[in-house]
Design an enzyme around this catalytic site. Sequence first.
Site, PDB file in Angstrom:
ATOM      1  CG  ASP A  43      44.098  19.823  31.676  1.00 54.56           C
ATOM      2  OD1 ASP A  43      44.439  21.020  31.583  1.00 54.56           O
ATOM      3  OD2 ASP A  43      43.560  19.340  32.697  1.00 54.56           O
ATOM      4  CE1 TYR A  48      43.876  17.877  38.485  1.00 53.38           C
ATOM      5  CE2 TYR A  48      44.437  17.455  36.202  1.00 53.38           C
ATOM      6  CZ  TYR A  48      43.673  18.120  37.148  1.00 53.38           C
ATOM      7  OH  TYR A  48      42.709  19.007  36.737  1.00 53.38           O
ATOM      8  CE  LYS A  77      44.296  22.380  34.837  1.00 60.03           C
ATOM      9  NZ  LYS A  77      44.305  20.918  34.921  1.00 60.03           N
ATOM     10  CG  HIS A 110      44.337  23.783  39.587  1.00 59.18           C
ATOM     11  ND1 HIS A 110      44.947  22.567  39.761  1.00 59.18           N
ATOM     12  CD2 HIS A 110      43.075  23.494  39.186  1.00 59.18           C
ATOM     13  CE1 HIS A 110      44.086  21.603  39.468  1.00 59.18           C
ATOM     14  NE2 HIS A 110      42.947  22.134  39.125  1.00 59.18           N
ATOM     15  CD  GLN A 184      41.376  23.128  32.570  1.00 56.20           C
ATOM     16  OE1 GLN A 184      41.301  22.344  33.505  1.00 56.20           O
ATOM     17  NE2 GLN A 184      42.418  23.155  31.748  1.00 56.20           N
TER      18      GLN A 184
HETATM   19  N1  LIG Z   1      40.823  23.041  36.319  1.00 59.33           N
HETATM   20  C1  LIG Z   1      40.140  22.285  37.165  1.00 59.33           C
HETATM   21  O1  LIG Z   1      39.890  22.653  38.320  1.00 59.33           O
HETATM   22  C2  LIG Z   1      39.648  20.958  36.697  1.00 59.33           C
HETATM   23  C3  LIG Z   1      38.645  20.307  37.406  1.00 59.33           C
HETATM   24  C4  LIG Z   1      38.190  19.095  36.922  1.00 59.33           C
HETATM   25  C5  LIG Z   1      38.716  18.556  35.765  1.00 59.33           C
HETATM   26  N2  LIG Z   1      39.718  19.198  35.104  1.00 59.33           N
HETATM   27  C6  LIG Z   1      40.336  18.631  33.879  1.00 59.33           C
HETATM   28  O2  LIG Z   1      39.300  18.242  32.990  1.00 59.33           O
HETATM   29  C7  LIG Z   1      39.400  16.856  32.708  1.00 59.33           C
HETATM   30  C8  LIG Z   1      38.032  16.263  32.418  1.00 59.33           C
HETATM   31  O3  LIG Z   1      37.148  16.433  33.516  1.00 59.33           O
HETATM   32  P1  LIG Z   1      36.721  15.225  34.477  1.00 59.33           P
HETATM   33  O4  LIG Z   1      37.810  14.216  34.557  1.00 59.33           O
HETATM   34  O5  LIG Z   1      36.228  15.863  35.725  1.00 59.33           O
HETATM   35  O6  LIG Z   1      35.412  14.611  33.806  1.00 59.33           O
HETATM   36  P2  LIG Z   1      34.934  14.111  32.375  1.00 59.33           P
HETATM   37  O7  LIG Z   1      36.005  14.165  31.385  1.00 59.33           O
HETATM   38  O8  LIG Z   1      33.662  14.810  32.145  1.00 59.33           O
HETATM   39  O9  LIG Z   1      34.573  12.596  32.707  1.00 59.33           O
HETATM   40  C9  LIG Z   1      35.564  11.633  32.942  1.00 59.33           C
HETATM   41  C10 LIG Z   1      34.866  10.334  33.342  1.00 59.33           C
HETATM   42  O10 LIG Z   1      34.067   9.861  32.265  1.00 59.33           O
HETATM   43  C11 LIG Z   1      34.427   8.541  31.909  1.00 59.33           C
HETATM   44  N3  LIG Z   1      34.408   8.480  30.432  1.00 59.33           N
HETATM   45  C12 LIG Z   1      35.306   9.017  29.566  1.00 59.33           C
HETATM   46  N4  LIG Z   1      34.931   8.816  28.303  1.00 59.33           N
HETATM   47  C13 LIG Z   1      33.752   8.148  28.348  1.00 59.33           C
HETATM   48  C14 LIG Z   1      32.877   7.666  27.354  1.00 59.33           C
HETATM   49  N5  LIG Z   1      33.159   7.812  26.055  1.00 59.33           N
HETATM   50  N6  LIG Z   1      31.754   7.023  27.766  1.00 59.33           N
HETATM   51  C15 LIG Z   1      31.490   6.865  29.086  1.00 59.33           C
HETATM   52  N7  LIG Z   1      32.292   7.302  30.081  1.00 59.33           N
HETATM   53  C16 LIG Z   1      33.416   7.942  29.716  1.00 59.33           C
HETATM   54  C17 LIG Z   1      35.804   8.332  32.480  1.00 59.33           C
HETATM   55  O11 LIG Z   1      36.023   6.977  32.836  1.00 59.33           O
HETATM   56  P3  LIG Z   1      37.219   6.080  32.163  1.00 59.33           P
HETATM   57  O12 LIG Z   1      38.520   6.742  32.494  1.00 59.33           O
HETATM   58  O13 LIG Z   1      37.040   4.762  32.832  1.00 59.33           O
HETATM   59  O14 LIG Z   1      36.939   6.052  30.694  1.00 59.33           O
HETATM   60  C18 LIG Z   1      35.784   9.218  33.716  1.00 59.33           C
HETATM   61  O15 LIG Z   1      35.215   8.530  34.812  1.00 59.33           O
HETATM   62  C19 LIG Z   1      40.094  16.306  33.954  1.00 59.33           C
HETATM   63  O16 LIG Z   1      40.563  15.003  33.784  1.00 59.33           O
HETATM   64  C20 LIG Z   1      41.137  17.363  34.165  1.00 59.33           C
HETATM   65  O17 LIG Z   1      42.212  17.190  33.258  1.00 59.33           O
HETATM   66  C21 LIG Z   1      40.169  20.408  35.545  1.00 59.33           C
END
Ligand SMILES: NC(=O)c1ccc[n+]([C@@H]2O[C@H](COP(=O)([O-])OP(=O)(O)OC[C@H]3O[C@@H](n4cnc5c(N)ncnc54)[C@H](OP(=O)(O)O)[C@@H]3O)[C@@H](O)[C@H]2O)c1
Length: 359
Positions: A43, A48, A77, A110, A184
Amino acid sequence: MGSVVLRTGQRMPLVGLGTWQAAPEEVERAVEAALEAGYRLFDTAFNYNNEEAIGNTLKRWIEAGKVEREDLFIVTKLPHIGNRASDVPKYLDKSLKRLQLSYIDLYLVHMPFGFIPDATGDVPAINADGSFVLDLKTDHNAVWKAMEEQVDAGKTKAIGISNFNISQMERLIVNSRIHPANLQVEMHAYLQQKELRIFCETNGIVVTAYSPLGSPGAKQHWQKKYNYSPENFPDLLGHPAVQQIADAHDRTPAQILLRHLVQQHIVVIPKSTSPERIKQNFKIFDFELTPEEMEILNNLDHGEQGRILDFGFFKGVENHPEYPFKGTKKDTHNAVNNVFSSEEKQVAKPLNALCVQNV
Ligand SMILES: NC(=O)c1ccc[n+]([C@@H]2O[C@H](COP(=O)([O-])OP(=O)(O)OC[C@H]3O[C@@H](n4cnc5c(N)ncnc54)[C@H](OP(=O)(O)O)[C@@H]3O)[C@@H](O)[C@H]2O)c1
């Protein structure tokens, strides 16, 4: 690995790699580690600024014959600065060029609100007071028609939306020729969005949960990039109930939070750039949460209070007529109370799977 089938017939893996906040140099290695671990769903987004790095690794793997293009599921997106019909092909072409692909598997709008780009065309224009220059003419139906044309042109296999609320989706569906295949949205134990999930199931829309771990890196990112720091930032991974269930299964809290969602047939896209955590986050198909454990996790739902990403870091965004989260706190609460009996509120239900394998 589990998967769900979209209305297009495409099989979408239940676990993918998120890449928001992953800088190009680290994401290139992260995608490598994820491919090694078995991930096939990636994704990203124009916003990004890492599509090219992701494309580099994908290209290396495809050219080396280590993976077939057809086995990958690539999501990107349309940015908020491109939320107008004439810009849809322009930004999709830019993404395809950066990703070095001839098509993507799923193209999402998005955000439901639109900004005016600055002179570079790559980032939003900013007013003197630091607020974002809103495009008040955002027209979802016109944008969607252009999205449909991208499917016709073979540039994307499926189209969907992100961060849309129910009424925005209702308007879109009534006027669409090709219905959205995927929504999403933010979804995790604190924000379970039951009403939204029912709406999606009823309308054949597969749900992808973003920030499934509670986005622990976001606070630091917003502070650095936007000088924005929300008062309450939840710590899902540190919740004692999550930790307790993790201990019972000899798993990590992250694996428990992800399993809670995939066990309900929701696609998850945890972001990590650590090879170890990338591997860990994918290993969630060899254990099962009991009904009692699911119930404990279901009861962590805080409704709208659990929302982390309200886009408050885009100063002034709440003044856009299509800002999606206005007044949803009260509405969601009422609707959930109407839809579920008290017993049902406690029990996890497979809400959005059209067809599921090996969950
Ligand atoms: N459509 C939208 O508007 C939108 C908005 C937000 C996000 N997204 C998508 O969704 C994805 C995921 O959401 P997110 O990045 O907001 O948050 P998330 O996946 O909930 O959390 C990511 C964070 O958690 C840490 N992490 C990952 N695995 C871990 C584990 N096993 N134990 C402890 N910490 C861990 C990562 O650090 P490290 O990298 O250091 O492991 C990072 O800081 C995004 O990357 C993006 O692709 C989309």
